[in-house]
Motif scaffolding. Structure first.
Motif, PDB file in Angstrom:
ATOM      1  N   ILE A 121      83.505 -37.490 -63.633  1.00 56.38           N
ATOM      2  CA  ILE A 121      83.548 -37.754 -62.183  1.00 56.38           C
ATOM      3  C   ILE A 121      84.154 -36.556 -61.462  1.00 56.38           C
ATOM      4  N   GLU A 122      85.251 -36.032 -61.985  1.00 56.66           N
ATOM      5  CA  GLU A 122      85.915 -34.872 -61.375  1.00 56.66           C
ATOM      6  C   GLU A 122      84.974 -33.676 -61.265  1.00 56.66           C
ATOM      7  N   LYS A 123      84.139 -33.483 -62.280  1.00 62.37           N
ATOM      8  CA  LYS A 123      83.247 -32.322 -62.318  1.00 62.37           C
ATOM      9  C   LYS A 123      81.941 -32.552 -61.553  1.00 62.37           C
ATOM     10  N   GLY A 124      81.787 -33.741 -60.966  1.00 64.86           N
ATOM     11  CA  GLY A 124      80.602 -34.014 -60.162  1.00 64.86           C
ATOM     12  C   GLY A 124      79.398 -34.495 -60.951  1.00 64.86           C
ATOM     13  N   HIS A 125      79.597 -34.775 -62.234  1.00 64.67           N
ATOM     14  CA  HIS A 125      78.486 -35.229 -63.067  1.00 64.67           C
ATOM     15  C   HIS A 125      78.366 -36.752 -63.100  1.00 64.67           C
ATOM     16  N   ALA A 126      79.328 -37.454 -62.533  1.00 65.71           N
ATOM     17  CA  ALA A 126      79.299 -38.921 -62.556  1.00 65.71           C
ATOM     18  C   ALA A 126      79.915 -39.449 -61.271  1.00 65.71           C
ATOM     19  N   TYR A 127      79.678 -40.734 -60.998  1.00 62.02           N
ATOM     20  CA  TYR A 127      80.207 -41.350 -59.776  1.00 62.02           C
ATOM     21  C   TYR A 127      80.437 -42.836 -60.038  1.00 62.02           C
ATOM     22  N   SER A 128      81.424 -43.373 -59.325  1.00 60.99           N
ATOM     23  CA  SER A 128      81.720 -44.803 -59.455  1.00 60.99           C
ATOM     24  C   SER A 128      81.004 -45.562 -58.338  1.00 60.99           C
ATOM     25  N   ALA A 129      80.624 -46.817 -58.663  1.00 63.19           N
ATOM     26  CA  ALA A 129      79.921 -47.645 -57.679  1.00 63.19           C
ATOM     27  C   ALA A 129      80.207 -49.107 -57.981  1.00 63.19           C
ATOM     28  N   ASN A 130      81.099 -49.684 -57.182  1.00 63.38           N
ATOM     29  CA  ASN A 130      81.374 -51.116 -57.276  1.00 63.38           C
ATOM     30  C   ASN A 130      81.836 -51.532 -58.673  1.00 63.38           C
ATOM     31  N   GLY A 131      82.726 -50.743 -59.257  1.00 61.73           N
ATOM     32  CA  GLY A 131      83.282 -51.056 -60.569  1.00 61.73           C
ATOM     33  C   GLY A 131      82.514 -50.475 -61.737  1.00 61.73           C
ATOM     34  N   ASP A 132      81.284 -50.004 -61.494  1.00 61.09           N
ATOM     35  CA  ASP A 132      80.499 -49.317 -62.532  1.00 61.09           C
ATOM     36  C   ASP A 132      80.684 -47.804 -62.359  1.00 61.09           C
ATOM     37  N   VAL A 133      80.384 -47.065 -63.426  1.00 63.20           N
ATOM     38  CA  VAL A 133      80.342 -45.603 -63.329  1.00 63.20           C
ATOM     39  C   VAL A 133      79.024 -45.145 -63.937  1.00 63.20           C
ATOM     40  N   TYR A 134      78.315 -44.265 -63.236  1.00 67.84           N
ATOM     41  CA  TYR A 134      77.017 -43.775 -63.698  1.00 67.84           C
ATOM     42  C   TYR A 134      77.054 -42.258 -63.877  1.00 67.84           C
ATOM     43  N   PHE A 135      76.282 -41.786 -64.852  1.00 66.34           N
ATOM     44  CA  PHE A 135      76.093 -40.339 -65.027  1.00 66.34           C
ATOM     45  C   PHE A 135      74.976 -39.885 -64.101  1.00 66.34           C
ATOM     46  N   ARG A 136      75.230 -38.794 -63.391  1.00 73.25           N
ATOM     47  CA  ARG A 136      74.272 -38.244 -62.431  1.00 73.25           C
ATOM     48  C   ARG A 136      73.313 -37.321 -63.200  1.00 73.25           C
ATOM     49  N   VAL A 137      72.157 -37.855 -63.596  1.00 72.04           N
ATOM     50  CA  VAL A 137      71.241 -37.142 -64.486  1.00 72.04           C
ATOM     51  C   VAL A 137      70.795 -35.805 -63.899  1.00 72.04           C
ATOM     52  N   ARG A 138      70.550 -35.753 -62.590  1.00 73.46           N
ATOM     53  CA  ARG A 138      70.050 -34.510 -62.001  1.00 73.46           C
ATOM     54  C   ARG A 138      71.106 -33.409 -61.944  1.00 73.46           C
ATOM     55  N   SER A 139      72.361 -33.754 -62.269  1.00 73.34           N
ATOM     56  CA  SER A 139      73.394 -32.714 -62.309  1.00 73.34           C
ATOM     57  C   SER A 139      73.277 -31.840 -63.556  1.00 73.34           C
ATOM     58  N   LYS A 140      72.484 -32.285 -64.515  1.00 72.03           N
ATOM     59  CA  LYS A 140      72.278 -31.523 -65.757  1.00 72.03           C
ATOM     60  C   LYS A 140      70.869 -30.960 -65.724  1.00 72.03           C
ATOM     61  N   GLY A 141      70.784 -29.660 -65.391  1.00 71.96           N
ATOM     62  CA  GLY A 141      69.481 -29.053 -65.140  1.00 71.96           C
ATOM     63  C   GLY A 141      68.525 -29.091 -66.310  1.00 71.96           C
ATOM     64  N   ASP A 142      69.071 -29.121 -67.547  1.00 73.08           N
ATOM     65  CA  ASP A 142      68.178 -29.104 -68.712  1.00 73.08           C
ATOM     66  C   ASP A 142      68.062 -30.481 -69.363  1.00 73.08           C
ATOM     67  N   TYR A 143      68.339 -31.528 -68.585  1.00 76.96           N
ATOM     68  CA  TYR A 143      68.204 -32.890 -69.130  1.00 76.96           C
ATOM     69  C   TYR A 143      66.767 -33.102 -69.617  1.00 76.96           C
ATOM     70  N   GLY A 144      66.636 -33.648 -70.812  1.00 79.56           N
ATOM     71  CA  GLY A 144      65.317 -33.871 -71.399  1.00 79.56           C
ATOM     72  C   GLY A 144      64.944 -32.843 -72.450  1.00 79.56           C
ATOM     73  N   LYS A 145      65.857 -31.903 -72.763  1.00 77.75           N
ATOM     74  CA  LYS A 145      65.486 -30.807 -73.666  1.00 77.75           C
ATOM     75  C   LYS A 145      65.294 -31.251 -75.116  1.00 77.75           C
ATOM     76  N   LEU A 146      65.896 -32.372 -75.515  1.00 81.28           N
ATOM     77  CA  LEU A 146      65.688 -32.867 -76.877  1.00 81.28           C
ATOM     78  C   LEU A 146      64.388 -33.659 -76.982  1.00 81.28           C
ATOM     79  N   SER A 147      64.186 -34.575 -76.062  1.00 82.83           N
ATOM     80  CA  SER A 147      63.021 -35.458 -76.115  1.00 82.83           C
ATOM     81  C   SER A 147      61.773 -34.831 -75.506  1.00 82.83           C
ATOM     82  N   GLY A 148      61.971 -33.771 -74.710  1.00 85.22           N
ATOM     83  CA  GLY A 148      60.827 -33.153 -74.034  1.00 85.22           C
ATOM     84  C   GLY A 148      60.374 -33.925 -72.812  1.00 85.22           C
ATOM     85  N   ARG A 149      61.229 -34.832 -72.316  1.00 83.32           N
ATOM     86  CA  ARG A 149      60.858 -35.644 -71.154  1.00 83.32           C
ATOM     87  C   ARG A 149      61.347 -34.989 -69.862  1.00 83.32           C
TER      88      ARG A 149
END
Length: 446
Positions: A121-149
């Motif tokens: 969260i501190e680094k801007g890669h995640a955010y809290s929302a109503n008690g949940d915390v989610y990872f911000r996928v678009r913050s990782k530019g090479d997301y999908g490099k293992l699966s090719g998706r």
């Protein structure tokens, strides 16, 4: 990840190896046995080749399936998980799986999970929302490099469940706010429990550090689980790569479908052990390459059981005592190593073992020495985790089988061939094969 064959070399003086473990909510099945046999052989072979391995394998002991099953049975979730962990541990011992050095459990890693989530969260890669915390996928530019998706392609099939407050449908949960009837732990975002993916990132980071040499699991884990592990771990540590070598085993297929609890087409490890034995199950698995799908059939499992008996007899039946040995064992050892060095080609490794076994049998029948060759066969078989021990049921029956073999020999000497054949046929119906040779009659199972 590279989609190519690479020479293996660890980053340091020990191989850091992490293997995804089971979610203990039901009996483990042969698909689980397949995966852990394969990664047991990975570790055994690395150690055989002189590497020092630090092996970590987790238990995902908090999960929707555990909670739902425990609630349905009216049990505490941790009691249900502990029951199936104990059962799995016993089955792994019977399969001759080398225990990992560390078996972390997700519920024992909550502080690390919370710390990693807060840092993301501190680094801007995640955010809290109503008690949940989610990872911000678009913050990782090479997301999908293992699966090719591609992230945009993922969005086409993504959906936001009712009650979720994601910024983006592709984002995934690091922390889930508490729900009625579910276990919960305190956190900066309120009571809740960890998401699945962050558990493995936390456990691997705590016990092996920011970079692993080998991460293993089934091909079904490539996406989303391992893809999300990469995103979280590299975003948290700032170090790349998270994993230097990814290894994924193929699926065990049952009538062209993956064997899984959710499909209800499982054969449990216990059923497999009781019917085919540990060595029989290993040979069933290892006659196929680890990345290839493996088709379940009783014929293939029976074949594995018979093959295990052939190796056992070659490695243990004495003969040619005191005679010189002229079997060139080193050539078989080199064939075994060349096969296994080629992306853990266990079928090639096994071919060398079976050829050596045939040569041992031939030499013994000819009165030549076989002790050195038997020692080599046992050593190389142990690299594959094969015990070459006689099954306990056969050990208990052995004196009675020996008595019947002796009786048959006496009947043959008395020219009572019809009765002798009845003894042989009766034993055959019970799965015992008699082999007549220059040194007398030997018997084997299968």
């Amino acid at each position: 990840m590279s989609r190519s064959l690479e020479e293996f070399a660890p980053a340091g003086d020990e191989v850091k190896m992490y293997v995804c473990g089971i979610t203990p909510y039901d009996h483990a099945h042969l698909g689980h046995a397949m995966s852990y046999i394969i990664f047991d052989v990975v570790r055994r072979y690395l150690e055989f080749r002189g590497f020092r391995v630090k092996h970590v394998q987790n238990y995902t002991d908090i999960d929707d399936r555990i909670i739902n099953r425990a609630n349905a049975l009216g049990q505490p979730f941790d009691q249900l998980a502990a029951t199936y962990i104990d059962e799995f541990d016993q089955e792994m011992r019977e399969l001759n799986i080398t225990p990992a050095h560390i078996f972390p459990r997700a519920t024992q890693e909550i502080p690390t999970i919370i710390e990693m989530t807060a840092r993301l969260i501190e680094k801007g890669h995640a955010y809290s929302a109503n008690g949940d915390v989610y990872f911000r996928v678009r913050s990782k530019g090479d997301y999908g490099k293992l699966s090719g998706r591609d992230v945009d392609a993922l969005l086409a099939g993504a959906r936001v469940e009712p009650g979720e407050q994601k910024e983006d449908p592709a984002d995934f949960a690091l922390w889930k706010g508490a729900k009625e009837g579910e276990p919960a732990w305190d956190s900066p975002w309120g009571p809740g429990r960890p998401g699945w993916h962050i558990e493995c990132s936390a456990m691997s980071y705590r016990h092996l550090g920011a970079t692993l040499d080998i991460h293993g699991g089934g091909q079904d884990l490539i996406f989303p689980h391992h893809e999300n592990e990469i995103a979280q771990s590299e975003s948290y540590s700032g170090e790349e790569p998270f994993v230097r070598y990814w290894l994924h085993n193929g699926w065990l297929m049952f009538s062209e479908e993956k064997m899984s609890k959710s499909l209800g087409n499982i054969i449990t490890i216990r059923q497999g052990l009781e019917k085919y034995g540990a060595d029989g199950l290993r040979l069933f698995v290892l006659t196929s390459h680890y990345r290839a799908p493996l088709s379940y059939s009783e014929e293939a499992l029976e074949s594995g059981k018979r093959a295990a008996e052939r190796l056992r007899l070659a490695a243990t039946v004495t003969g040619g005592e005191g005679a010189p040995s002229d079997i060139e064992v080193e050539s078989y050892r080199q064939r075994f190593i060349e096969g296994m060095d080629d992306d853990l080609n266990t079928p090639a490794g096994l071919a060398a073992l079976f050829d050596l076994a045939r040569e041992i049998n031939r030499a013994r029948d000819e009165g030549r020495g076989v002790e050195e060759a038997q020692t080599t066969l046992q050593e190389l078989a142990s690299v594959l985790g094969l015990t070459l021990r006689e099954p306990e049921a056969a050990i208990g029956a052995a004196p009675f089988i020996e008595l019947l073999v002796s009786l048959r020999n006496e009947l043959r000497a008395a020219k009572q061939f019809e009765l002798a054949d009845r003894v042989r046929s009766g034993l055959s119906e019970l799965g015992i094969t008699l082999e007549d040779g220059p040194e007398g009659t030997r018997w084997r199972r299968g």
